[in-house]
Structures are given as C-alpha cells and as structure tokens.
Motif scaffolding. Structure first.
Motif, PDB file in Angstrom:
ATOM      1  N   ARG A 106       0.848  -1.199   0.000  1.00 12.88           N
ATOM      2  CA  ARG A 106       0.000   0.000   0.000  1.00 12.88           C
ATOM      3  C   ARG A 106       0.883   1.249   0.000  1.00 12.88           C
ATOM      4  N   PRO A 107       1.735   1.399  -1.002  1.00  9.37           N
ATOM      5  CA  PRO A 107       2.681   2.518  -0.986  1.00  9.37           C
ATOM      6  C   PRO A 107       2.003   3.884  -0.974  1.00  9.37           C
ATOM      7  N   GLU A 108       0.768   3.956  -1.447  1.00  7.96           N
ATOM      8  CA  GLU A 108       0.063   5.231  -1.431  1.00  7.96           C
ATOM      9  C   GLU A 108      -0.316   5.664  -0.019  1.00  7.96           C
ATOM     10  N   ARG A 109      -0.233   4.748   0.943  1.00  2.94           N
ATOM     11  CA  ARG A 109      -0.556   5.071   2.333  1.00  2.94           C
ATOM     12  C   ARG A 109       0.689   5.426   3.154  1.00  2.94           C
ATOM     13  N   VAL A 110       1.872   5.111   2.637  1.00  2.00           N
ATOM     14  CA  VAL A 110       3.112   5.262   3.411  1.00  2.00           C
ATOM     15  C   VAL A 110       4.005   6.308   2.749  1.00  2.00           C
ATOM     16  N   ARG A 111       4.143   7.465   3.389  1.00  2.00           N
ATOM     17  CA  ARG A 111       4.973   8.531   2.833  1.00  2.00           C
ATOM     18  C   ARG A 111       6.451   8.192   2.942  1.00  2.00           C
ATOM     19  N   ARG A 112       6.828   7.673   4.106  1.00  2.00           N
ATOM     20  CA  ARG A 112       8.216   7.323   4.372  1.00  2.00           C
ATOM     21  C   ARG A 112       8.224   6.104   5.277  1.00  2.00           C
ATOM     22  N   LEU A 113       9.287   5.319   5.179  1.00  2.00           N
ATOM     23  CA  LEU A 113       9.407   4.090   5.957  1.00  2.00           C
ATOM     24  C   LEU A 113      10.732   4.101   6.705  1.00  2.00           C
ATOM     25  N   VAL A 114      10.664   3.826   8.015  1.00  2.00           N
ATOM     26  CA  VAL A 114      11.869   3.646   8.824  1.00  2.00           C
ATOM     27  C   VAL A 114      11.775   2.262   9.462  1.00  2.00           C
ATOM     28  N   VAL A 115      12.804   1.450   9.284  1.00  2.00           N
ATOM     29  CA  VAL A 115      12.821   0.103   9.859  1.00  2.00           C
ATOM     30  C   VAL A 115      14.117  -0.092  10.634  1.00  2.00           C
ATOM     31  N   MET A 116      14.005  -0.822  11.750  1.00  2.00           N
ATOM     32  CA  MET A 116      15.141  -0.940  12.657  1.00  2.00           C
ATOM     33  C   MET A 116      15.262  -2.344  13.238  1.00  2.00           C
ATOM     34  N   GLU A 117      16.493  -2.807  13.374  1.00  2.06           N
ATOM     35  CA  GLU A 117      16.848  -3.963  14.189  1.00  2.06           C
ATOM     36  C   GLU A 117      15.899  -5.147  14.029  1.00  2.06           C
ATOM     37  N   SER A 118      15.819  -5.642  12.807  1.00  2.00           N
ATOM     38  CA  SER A 118      14.986  -6.804  12.520  1.00  2.00           C
ATOM     39  C   SER A 118      15.501  -7.442  11.247  1.00  2.00           C
ATOM     40  N   LEU A 119      15.055  -8.654  10.991  1.00  2.00           N
ATOM     41  CA  LEU A 119      15.282  -9.300   9.702  1.00  2.00           C
ATOM     42  C   LEU A 119      13.961  -9.379   8.967  1.00  2.00           C
ATOM     43  N   LEU A 120      14.053  -9.411   7.648  1.00  2.00           N
ATOM     44  CA  LEU A 120      12.858  -9.537   6.812  1.00  2.00           C
ATOM     45  C   LEU A 120      12.816 -10.951   6.238  1.00  2.00           C
ATOM     46  N   LEU A 221      14.507   4.426   5.341  1.00  2.00           N
ATOM     47  CA  LEU A 221      15.693   4.547   6.186  1.00  2.00           C
ATOM     48  C   LEU A 221      15.810   3.284   7.023  1.00  2.00           C
ATOM     49  N   ALA A 222      16.924   2.578   6.909  1.00  2.00           N
ATOM     50  CA  ALA A 222      17.194   1.381   7.717  1.00  2.00           C
ATOM     51  C   ALA A 222      18.218   1.746   8.784  1.00  2.00           C
ATOM     52  N   ILE A 223      17.842   1.522  10.045  1.00  2.00           N
ATOM     53  CA  ILE A 223      18.717   1.857  11.170  1.00  2.00           C
ATOM     54  C   ILE A 223      19.067   0.574  11.912  1.00  2.00           C
ATOM     55  N   GLY A 224      20.344   0.369  12.133  1.00  2.00           N
ATOM     56  CA  GLY A 224      20.800  -0.817  12.855  1.00  2.00           C
ATOM     57  C   GLY A 224      21.607  -0.436  14.072  1.00  2.00           C
ATOM     58  N   ALA A 225      21.816  -1.411  14.939  1.00  2.00           N
ATOM     59  CA  ALA A 225      22.664  -1.257  16.118  1.00  2.00           C
ATOM     60  C   ALA A 225      23.251  -2.636  16.402  1.00  2.00           C
ATOM     61  N   HIS A 226      23.316  -3.022  17.680  1.00  2.00           N
ATOM     62  CA  HIS A 226      23.783  -4.357  18.044  1.00  2.00           C
ATOM     63  C   HIS A 226      22.578  -5.195  18.473  1.00  2.00           C
ATOM     64  N   PRO A 227      22.327  -6.364  17.873  1.00  2.00           N
ATOM     65  CA  PRO A 227      23.271  -7.139  17.070  1.00  2.00           C
ATOM     66  C   PRO A 227      23.052  -7.097  15.570  1.00  2.00           C
ATOM     67  N   VAL A 228      21.969  -6.493  15.075  1.00  2.00           N
ATOM     68  CA  VAL A 228      21.634  -6.639  13.658  1.00  2.00           C
ATOM     69  C   VAL A 228      22.561  -5.826  12.765  1.00  2.00           C
ATOM     70  N   GLY A 229      22.954  -4.650  13.219  1.00  2.00           N
ATOM     71  CA  GLY A 229      23.884  -3.849  12.434  1.00  2.00           C
ATOM     72  C   GLY A 229      23.316  -3.486  11.068  1.00  2.00           C
ATOM     73  N   ASP A 230      24.092  -3.753  10.008  1.00  2.00           N
ATOM     74  CA  ASP A 230      23.677  -3.368   8.655  1.00  2.00           C
ATOM     75  C   ASP A 230      22.965  -4.482   7.906  1.00  2.00           C
ATOM     76  N   ILE A 231      22.604  -5.561   8.601  1.00  2.00           N
ATOM     77  CA  ILE A 231      21.998  -6.718   7.927  1.00  2.00           C
ATOM     78  C   ILE A 231      20.673  -6.337   7.270  1.00  2.00           C
ATOM     79  N   LEU A 232      19.824  -5.598   7.964  1.00  2.00           N
ATOM     80  CA  LEU A 232      18.534  -5.210   7.403  1.00  2.00           C
ATOM     81  C   LEU A 232      18.728  -4.362   6.148  1.00  2.00           C
ATOM     82  N   GLN A 235      19.503  -6.589   3.304  1.00  2.00           N
ATOM     83  CA  GLN A 235      18.326  -7.259   2.770  1.00  2.00           C
ATOM     84  C   GLN A 235      17.495  -6.330   1.891  1.00  2.00           C
ATOM     85  N   LEU A 236      17.427  -5.067   2.279  1.00  2.00           N
ATOM     86  CA  LEU A 236      16.595  -4.112   1.557  1.00  2.00           C
ATOM     87  C   LEU A 236      17.238  -3.598   0.271  1.00  2.00           C
TER      88      LEU A 236
END
Length: 283
Positions: A106-120, A221-232, A235-236
């Motif tokens: 539903r991209p018409e509903r989401v202006r911007r996306l921020v995802v953090m510390e997870s795997l897809l 915007l993908a934000i990582g820390a410990h332990p996921v770091g830049d993995i997300l 994936q993106l």
C-alpha cells in the motif's frame, strides 16, 4: 490513551501532536512505551500514533492474526479509524515486517518508511548473521504452549534479560521496565507475545511473495545497532528504490530507549522532508 476498533480488534494507542501522521510500531518485549523518549520531540510537528501491537500490552489478544500481513492490516485499519490517509511508518523488531509489507503493498498510504533492528524473513543478505541459526529464543517461543508453561512466575527475570541485553547492560528506566514486566506477566500475555514468533514462517512466506512481485518504492531509512547492524539494509538494498542506512554505534537492540539522543535527530532529519524543510544534520 485511547482504544480504537480496527480490523476486528480493540487496539490500545497513544496519540500525540498535530501534523502529518507518524505511526510507530514496537517489538518484543515492549509496548507503545518503547517510544517514550521519541514521542514528545516528534509530536512538536507531527501527529504521532503509537499503538500496542496485536496481542501485546493492552491491545486485544485474539487467537490468530499475528502474521505480518495481518499486522499490516491492523496498522492500515488504525490509520483509517483515525482519519489518516497516509503516514510515515516506523517499525522496530516485530514491528518491522508489517511496516515493510504495508509500504510494499500500500505505498500510497506510506509517505516514508523507517525500519530498525529486525530481519525480513529469508530475504538474501542475512546469511552471515544466520550462519549459526536464528537467536535461541526464536525456537523456544515457537513451540506452542512451551514458553508460557516454563516462564509462568519468572516473567520479570525473562523480560529483564532482554532489556539488559538490548541496552548492552545499561538497562531502561525503572518505571518503563516495570510497565514492560506487567505487560508480559501471565499465561495469556505470554501467549499473545509468542504468537508473533509462531507466525514467523507465514510472515516470511508473505515477504518472499511480495518481494517477488514488486519493489519498495517508498523512501526508506534502515537503522541498525547491536546485534543486527547493517543486515537489514543489506536485505533491503536489492529491492528498494530509495534507501538510506545508518548504524548507531555503542547501542543495543532497543535503540529508542538505549540511544534516543541519536535516534531522534535521525528520525527528525528523515521526516522533516515531509514538512518541506531541509533535513537536519543527524549526529
């Protein structure tokens, strides 16, 4: 706090501020109060919407519907109920897959996306991270009825482990810690939490199907820390048209409580583009 009927359940949600909507989706073992340090500065310019996810906190705990696709439907229905045609969507941990699917489908509903510390799901890019298998608690939580039975009477010890590990030993404010412990105490509260893990295979399938038939066109915007770091971000990268990435140094998994002084400027800089302002420099 208000309770909103959406997608067939009652959702507990904090709403603050006025302006373009920003939807905040938390993870485990958290509630909307994960965003305690984030909501006030964002609410100065945005309408911030921070629900308890299905089965968690004070939101209803139905027997099913914990897959990422239905959690995305919860989020969209909540926006509908609040009269918001669009939102910037921010997800961390268990909130990331539904945030991602909402933006994809539903991209018409989401202006911007921020995802953090997870795997897809099983998207390429996480092979090194998963070389030794997923984190131990994924399997423990996935066995129907097991974790609830084992943890009854020990919920505080269990939640404390995640809060300490997720802040690299620094912990979270006592009031918020006590709130989280209360939210995850009791068999039904634990069942609601672990239902998210039991739905992960279906969520992974949904993510794979969605990526196979489309691209992520929403600025992300993908934000990582410990332990996921830049993995997300890895994936993106193959599926996103407009991706930025940032890894917060010396920060645990629970970024909004461990390093809010870093996260808030990052979010403001990215979200300010909705307001027609030049982005702030994030520290």
């Amino acid at each position: 706090m208000v309770r909103i009927s959406a997608n067939g359940i009652e959702i507990n949600v904090e709403v603050a501020g006025e302006g373009p909507a920003v939807l905040l989706l938390h993870g485990f073992p958290h509630t909307w109060r994960l965003w305690t340090e984030v909501i006030p500065p964002l609410a100065a310019h945005f309408r911030v919407i921070a629900p308890d996810l299905r089965g968690l906190g004070e939101t209803a705990r139905p027997s099913d519907g914990y897959d990422a696709e239905n959690l995305a439907a919860d989020a969209e229905a909540l926006l509908d109920a609040l009269g918001e045609p669009t939102a910037a969507v921010v997800g961390i941990d268990a909130g990331t897959p539904p945030a991602f699917l909402l933006a994809m489908r539903r991209p018409e509903r989401v202006r911007r996306l921020v995802v953090m510390e997870s795997l897809l799901g099983r998207l390429p890019g996480a092979e090194d991270f998963l070389a030794g298998g997923p984190p131990w608690w994924f399997g423990f939580h996935a066995v129907p009825g097991l974790a609830e039975t084992v943890l009854i009477g020990h919920e505080a010890d269990y939640v404390d482990w995640f809060l300490d590990a997720g802040t690299r030993g620094r912990g979270v404010p006592r009031e918020i810690r006590d709130h989280f412990v209360a939210a995850y105490t009791g068999r039904d509260a634990l069942r609601g939490a672990f239902a998210h893990y039991r739905a992960m295979p279906e969520s992974a399938r949904q993510i794979a199907v969605t990526v196979a038939s489309g691209r992520l066109t929403v600025p992300t915007l993908a934000i990582g820390a410990h332990p996921v770091g830049d993995i997300l971000a890895r994936q993106l990268a193959p599926v996103a048209d407009d991706l930025r990435a940032h890894v917060v140094e010396d920060c645990g998994h629970i970024i909004p409580l461990d390093r809010p002084e870093v996260l808030v400027p990052l979010l403001k800089s990215f979200l300010d583009l909705d307001l027609g302002r030049a982005p702030r420099l994030a520290s």
